[in-house]
Design an enzyme around this catalytic site. Structure first.
Site, PDB file in Angstrom:
ATOM      1  N   LYS A 143       0.846  -1.205   0.000  1.00 43.88           N
ATOM      2  CA  LYS A 143       0.000   0.000   0.000  1.00 43.88           C
ATOM      3  C   LYS A 143       0.873   1.243   0.000  1.00 43.88           C
ATOM      4  O   LYS A 143       0.626   2.201  -0.748  1.00 43.88           O
ATOM      5  CB  LYS A 143      -0.924  -0.003   1.230  1.00 43.88           C
ATOM      6  CG  LYS A 143      -2.063  -0.997   1.115  1.00 43.88           C
ATOM      7  CD  LYS A 143      -2.825  -1.174   2.439  1.00 43.88           C
ATOM      8  CE  LYS A 143      -3.915  -2.234   2.281  1.00 43.88           C
ATOM      9  NZ  LYS A 143      -4.612  -2.544   3.538  1.00 43.88           N
ATOM     10  N   GLN A 194      -4.436  -0.941   9.811  1.00 44.04           N
ATOM     11  CA  GLN A 194      -4.379  -2.278   9.204  1.00 44.04           C
ATOM     12  C   GLN A 194      -4.972  -3.315  10.162  1.00 44.04           C
ATOM     13  O   GLN A 194      -4.579  -3.387  11.323  1.00 44.04           O
ATOM     14  CB  GLN A 194      -2.917  -2.623   8.867  1.00 44.04           C
ATOM     15  CG  GLN A 194      -2.750  -3.955   8.155  1.00 44.04           C
ATOM     16  CD  GLN A 194      -3.405  -4.004   6.771  1.00 44.04           C
ATOM     17  OE1 GLN A 194      -3.324  -3.044   6.009  1.00 44.04           O
ATOM     18  NE2 GLN A 194      -4.066  -5.100   6.446  1.00 44.04           N
ATOM     19  N   ASP A 221     -10.756   3.885   4.801  1.00 38.57           N
ATOM     20  CA  ASP A 221     -11.346   2.572   4.540  1.00 38.57           C
ATOM     21  C   ASP A 221     -12.875   2.605   4.603  1.00 38.57           C
ATOM     22  O   ASP A 221     -13.523   1.606   4.302  1.00 38.57           O
ATOM     23  CB  ASP A 221     -10.830   1.546   5.573  1.00 38.57           C
ATOM     24  CG  ASP A 221      -9.636   0.761   5.047  1.00 38.57           C
ATOM     25  OD1 ASP A 221      -9.549   0.566   3.817  1.00 38.57           O
ATOM     26  OD2 ASP A 221      -8.792   0.333   5.866  1.00 38.57           O
TER      27      ASP A 221
END
Ligand code: NAD
Length: 309
Positions: free
Chosen positions: A53, A97, A120
């Protein structure tokens, strides 16, 4: 029939180029979009995802940094870090994460991220916006799948779509996005009766259950489009043969590494019934990362320009 392969890597390149072009336009206005990835613990898969990422973000012109903590980090310390990032005006997007170490509440941490930086789209406010069809960050995996469908010229309007899996990260937002795109949506899950029969009614089947090769040809209406979200590591040669038939490439990879990645679909049989299917790897995975870049740039634009105006 042999299904068309929906090439997630190619679609992801297009999305990454779109994100980079958008970031370049913002730079002309003095804005460099920035992403902070928070990694707690030593899950090896998470470490790989985070590295990928950060690299992809850098390539798109996003200033990305990763904050790494070991697994003994307390929830209070992690929440403190999130509050600092929320208050830092140079940070546009925060990604925590998952999974977090077991002693930390995922829900409390995700709710601590200010919705305007929630790249997200996991904050309840953003989940609510998605439910209502309002603008806001959408979880990257289902959003990336919608991008893939758009780029492949597949319009879900009027289709019967079935999503297997009801997680907050994939299944539920996927179902909502397909409904907003005017599909008639069924959500199937671990308690669904006659799962194969329910899935066989779908023109568009999204498998997001995390069970290698559970979706066989029996689940697929001839000519249906199948999106395979699952990422599973398979470490039995017999299982690799069931999933992929006598695919020399996979078997060689298995013999070399002792395992291969597989999706939730039994590739060898599904590919002979579906009209189009995403491979694993090289399907949904690259789209998820590409969407993260787009979400970051979009958050930077909406937050900074609203600050300026
Ligand atoms: P999860 O474990 O949170 O949810 C799985 C869902 O599948 C649950 O809702 C459950 O009801 C359903 N399910 C489980 N077993 C089932 C069964 N036997 N029959 C029917 N339904 C069943 O998982 P998740 O986070 O939603 O991820 C699903 C899969 O997608 C995993 O393999 C994960 O690794 C993968 N994933 C891939 C990406 C990507 O970028 N490609 C991103 C996120 C998740």
């Amino acid at each position: 029939m042999t299904a068309r392969i929906l090439d997630g890597k190619k679609a992801a390149q297009t999305l990454r180029a779109e994100a980079a072009a958008h970031a370049a336009r913002l730079k002309e206005q003095g804005i460099t979009p920035s992403l902070v990835v928070v990694l707690a613990g030593d899950n090896p898969a998470s470490a790989v995802y985070v590295r990928n990422k950060a690299t992809a973000a850098g390539e798109a012109g996003i200033a990305a940094r990763t904050l790494r903590f070991d697994a003994s980090l307390s929830e209070t310390e992690l929440l403190g870090t999130i509050h600092e990032l929320n208050a830092d005006d140079t940070v546009d997007a925060i990604l925590v994460q998952l999974p977090l170490p077991a002693h930390i509440s995922t829900q409390r941490v995700l709710e601590a991220v200010v919705p305007a930086k929630d790249v997200d789209g996991f904050h309840p406010l953003n989940a609510g916006k998605l439910l209502q069809g309002q603008r806001g960050p959408v979880p990257c995996t289902p959003a990336g799948i919608m991008d893939l469908l758009r780029l492949e010229g597949i319009d879900p309007k009027g289709m019967r779509a079935t999503v297997i899996g009801r997680s907050d990260i994939v299944g539920k937002p996927m179902a909502l996005l397909l409904m907003h795109a005017h599909a008639t949506v069924t959500i199937a899950h671990s308690r669904t009766r006659d799962l194969a029969g329910v899935c066989r009614e779908a023109d568009l089947l999204v498998a997001a259950l995390g069970k290698p090769g559970l979706v066989t040809a029996d689940f697929v209406q001839p000519g249906a489009i199948v999106i395979d979200v699952g990422i599973n590591r398979v470490d039995s040669r017999a299982e690799v043969e069931r999933l992929f038939g006598h695919d020399e490439k996979r078997l060689t990879e298995f013999d070399r590494k002792g395992s291969v990645l597989a999706g939730d679909c039994e590739w060898a049989s599904v590919v002979s019934v579906a009209s189009a299917v995403t491979p694993v790897p090289g399907g949904v995975g690259p789209l998820t990362i590409a969407r993260l870049l787009k979400n970051t740039v979009e958050l930077a634009e909406s937050r900074r320009l609203s600050i300026l105006s």
